[in-house]
Design a protein around this motif. Structure first.
Motif, short mmCIF file in Angstrom:
data_model
loop_
_atom_site.label_atom_id
_atom_site.label_comp_id
_atom_site.label_asym_id
_atom_site.label_seq_id
_atom_site.Cartn_x
_atom_site.Cartn_y
_atom_site.Cartn_z
N ILE A 1 -12.23 -5.61 -3.64
CA ILE A 1 -11.55 -6.81 -4.13
C ILE A 1 -10.76 -7.44 -2.99
O ILE A 1 -9.93 -6.81 -2.35
N SER A 2 -11.07 -8.69 -2.68
CA SER A 2 -10.34 -9.40 -1.65
C SER A 2 -10.41 -10.90 -1.92
O SER A 2 -11.38 -11.56 -1.56
N PRO A 3 -9.38 -11.45 -2.56
CA PRO A 3 -9.40 -12.87 -2.92
C PRO A 3 -9.66 -13.78 -1.72
O PRO A 3 -10.33 -14.80 -1.84
N MET A 4 -9.17 -13.40 -0.53
CA MET A 4 -9.36 -14.30 0.62
C MET A 4 -10.81 -14.34 1.09
O MET A 4 -11.20 -15.23 1.82
N PRO B 1 -12.83 -8.78 -9.08
CA PRO B 1 -13.39 -7.58 -9.70
C PRO B 1 -14.80 -7.80 -10.23
O PRO B 1 -15.61 -6.88 -10.22
N GLU B 2 -15.12 -9.03 -10.65
CA GLU B 2 -16.44 -9.28 -11.23
C GLU B 2 -17.52 -9.40 -10.17
O GLU B 2 -18.70 -9.37 -10.47
N ASN C 1 -6.60 0.64 2.79
CA ASN C 1 -5.91 -0.57 3.21
C ASN C 1 -5.53 -1.35 1.94
O ASN C 1 -5.85 -0.90 0.83
N VAL C 2 -4.86 -2.48 2.09
CA VAL C 2 -4.33 -3.13 0.87
C VAL C 2 -5.44 -3.58 -0.09
O VAL C 2 -5.25 -3.53 -1.30
N GLU C 3 -6.59 -3.99 0.45
CA GLU C 3 -7.69 -4.41 -0.43
C GLU C 3 -8.27 -3.19 -1.15
O GLU C 3 -8.54 -3.26 -2.35
N GLU D 1 -6.72 -0.46 -1.78
CA GLU D 1 -5.71 0.00 -2.72
C GLU D 1 -5.75 -0.85 -4.00
O GLU D 1 -5.68 -0.32 -5.11
N ALA D 2 -5.86 -2.17 -3.84
CA ALA D 2 -5.93 -3.05 -5.01
C ALA D 2 -7.16 -2.71 -5.85
O ALA D 2 -7.10 -2.67 -7.08
N LEU E 1 -6.49 0.64 -7.65
CA LEU E 1 -5.55 0.48 -8.76
C LEU E 1 -6.22 -0.19 -9.95
O LEU E 1 -6.01 0.19 -11.10
N TYR E 2 -7.05 -1.19 -9.65
CA TYR E 2 -7.72 -1.91 -10.73
C TYR E 2 -8.70 -0.99 -11.46
O TYR E 2 -8.73 -0.95 -12.69
N GLN F 1 -8.80 0.34 -15.41
CA GLN F 1 -9.92 0.15 -16.32
C GLN F 1 -10.40 1.48 -16.93
O GLN F 1 -10.92 1.50 -18.04
#
Lengths: 364, 202
Positions: B112-115, B120-121, B147-149, B151-152, B155-156, B160
């Motif tokens: 997951i990396s918005p940038m 998630p999809e 790393n932060v991505e 980790e995100a 966590l996600y 779920q």
């Protein structure tokens, strides 16, 4: 710690320079725009890998050249450290320490602490909040690499979170994963900032009273969480989490993160009044110098080593009495570089003298 | 002025799209290909075509395979109750090289990396949740990059999977083996201190 030797090539207006410095005071004398400040900037860049005026390294390359080169020999506890900074047009700037290329040069921790005064310092009081945050980040990173790491992680998480907020994508569940990390890293930043501001402030207050004037001055850290819990990580996380849940819809509506250390401030007060709104240029300079002196003792307390001190245009706007007081307040085993136009203004008996003329630096 | 002929320039452009290849290296490679024997060059082109035609993702775990289901998923000796979740097929290879893991994998094919436009999809999270929902899974190991991505993402996924009765674990972060404490960077050392474990634990 002291800088024994520096070699420069094509750094701004400075030509080929190779000079030895003493352990104590070095006075750098020269008319305006001969290269005094450029020498200070080169030393600062060598120690911190940061630039003062511009973040763009190509501006530091002499117009006659395609690169600049700085090499310094630093003595720390009798051990030699050879530092080299190279900036090449189109290729970025690189750092080598003892012949080893540094893959993560922006990483400040355990590097070579420096305390600097330049006219840019006025921004710490008069500039935008972002100036004060970056001032604070620099001070803490110099003595705490973990802080620098946390800051970088925090900024990255913040960017990622804001992209989700801006895009208003359908899946807002994912915000939890970013918020949890934002809060975790952010809490560490808040704790350190609060602690460091308190430490530097108490040093600065007493230095100001002793050597400058009787006024009560204060540097105060302001964040979005009430002051009395700032040393307790669990409480910060708890409060922040609740705020995040409460303000989530507002954040989605506005499209950016409303709370966090990225919006922190520090304010300076004199006798309870905010300095920014009333103080004269001279008063602000006095506070900034007290702050510099506090930084020197702060670095010493945290690392056991005095930083290298760089004073550019220190004497303007200060009377002789204050200059003398400042000299008396400086620790003895410390290397200091001072630029000045007018040689007669300096009454120091010790120290070495250097003359800067048309980009050439010579021992005087 | 035009420096190269059209076909040669096209080859340079195609090569410079590869990761780690800049315009200069692309030019060097293009010259090299030009000088190759015809058969050699054709064999290179064929190899590229062949991987694109033959290799696809495993229907169960998204590993690279030439059949429907990869070697690991079709291996009867593998423990199907333990799933190790990784970002990319090369992470799987890294773990397989240890020969210490006998469970199966689930490859997310990203993180997951918005940038980078990845939510998630956009990675294979749904199919993982589906597998766990179906039952028969005892443990999910999240071996995602620290790393932060990563980790995100972890966590996600953990969130779920929470509703199902499955053990969720993640890899420890800490010191590499053979490291000297004196030379470890402070960040790693702090993490290792936080993740310390009890000796003689029962």
């Amino acid at each position: 710690m002291y800088l024994k030797n520096i070699i420069l090539n094509s750094f701004r207006n400075l030509g080929k320079v190779n000079i030895e410095f003493g352990k104590g005071l070095s006075f750098i004398i020269g008319e305006n725009s001969q290269g005094k400040s450029n020498l200070i900037e080169a030393i600062y860049l060598l120690l911190t890998f940061r630039s003062l005026k511009t973040n763009y390294y190509e501006d530091m390359i002499s117009f006659r050249s395609d690169f600049f080169y700085i090499k310094g020999l630093l003595i720390i506890k009798d051990k030699n450290q050879v530092i080299e900074v190279v900036g090449e047009k189109g290729k970025g700037k690189r750092l080598r320490i003892n012949n080893k290329i540094q893959t993560n040069p922006d990483y400040l921790g355990n590097r070579f602490p420096a305390v600097i005064f330049t006219p840019e310092n006025y921004n710490i009081i008069k500039g935008m909040p972002s100036h004060r945050r970056s001032y604070l980040n620099f001070q803490i990173s110099q003595i705490n690499p973990q802080y620098f790491h946390n800051l970088k992680q925090y900024n990255k998480i913040l960017i990622q979170k804001n992209i989700i907020l801006q895009e208003r994508t359908k899946n807002m569940d994912i915000l939890d994963s970013w918020d949890q990390q934002l809060i975790e890293y952010g809490a560490e930043l808040i704790i350190k900032r609060d602690m460091v501001v308190k430490k530097i402030n108490s040093l600065m207050k007493s230095i100001y009273k002793n050597i400058i004037s009787h006024e009560e001055i204060d540097m105060v850290y302001k964040t979005f969480i009430i002051n009395d819990v700032l040393s307790d990580k669990n409480k910060i996380i708890d409060i922040w989490k609740k705020m995040t849940l409460k303000t989530r819809n507002e954040e989605i509506k506005k499209g950016f993160s409303l709370y966090g250390p990225h919006r922190d401030e520090i304010s300076f007060f004199m006798n309870g009044k905010e300095v920014k709104s009333f103080a004269s240029q001279g008063q602000i300079k006095s506070i900034l110098l007290a702050l510099n002196l506090a930084e020197i003792y702060f670095v010493f307390e945290e690392s056991g080593e005095y930083p290298i001190v760089l004073f550019d245009e220190l004497f303007s706007e200060l009377d002789n009495k204050r200059i003398e007081n400042i000299f008396n307040a400086l620790p003895k085993d410390i290397q200091i570089f001072i630029t000045e136009v007018d040689k007669s203004k300096i009454k120091s008996k010790s120290g070495e003298w250097f003359k800067v003329e048309q980009g050439q630096v010579k021992k005087d | 002025m035009k420096l190269y002929s059209d076909s040669f320039e096209k080859l340079i452009n195609e090569l410079s799209r590869l990761p780690g290849i800049g315009p200069k290296t692309a030019q060097r490679l293009a010259f090299f290909i030009l000088k190759m024997q015809k058969e050699e060059a054709e064999s290179l082109a064929f190899a590229i075509q062949e991987v694109k035609n033959k290799i696809h993702y495993c229907k169960v775990c998204n590993n690279l395979t030439e059949s429907d289901i990869c070697n690991i998923c079709s291996d009867q000796n593998r423990n199907k109750e333990i799933i190790c979740v990784v970002e990319e097929p090369n992470d799987l290879i890294a773990i397989e090289k240890t020969r210490g893991f006998r469970g199966v994998y689930h490859i997310l094919l990203g993180r997951i990396s918005p940038m980078d436009g990845l939510g998630p999809e956009d990675i294979k999270i749904d199919s993982l949740v589906g597998k766990v929902k179906k039952g028969g899974i005892r443990e999910v190991i999240l071996a995602i990059n620290p790393n932060v991505e990563g980790e995100a993402t972890a966590l996600y996924i953990a969130k779920q999977l929470k509703p199902f009765s499955v053990k969720i674990t993640r890899l420890a972060h800490g010191l590499p083996m053979g490291a000297d404490l004196e030379y470890a960077d402070e960040v790693t050392l702090t993490r290792a201190m936080e993740g310390r474990s009890e000796m003689f634990s029962t």
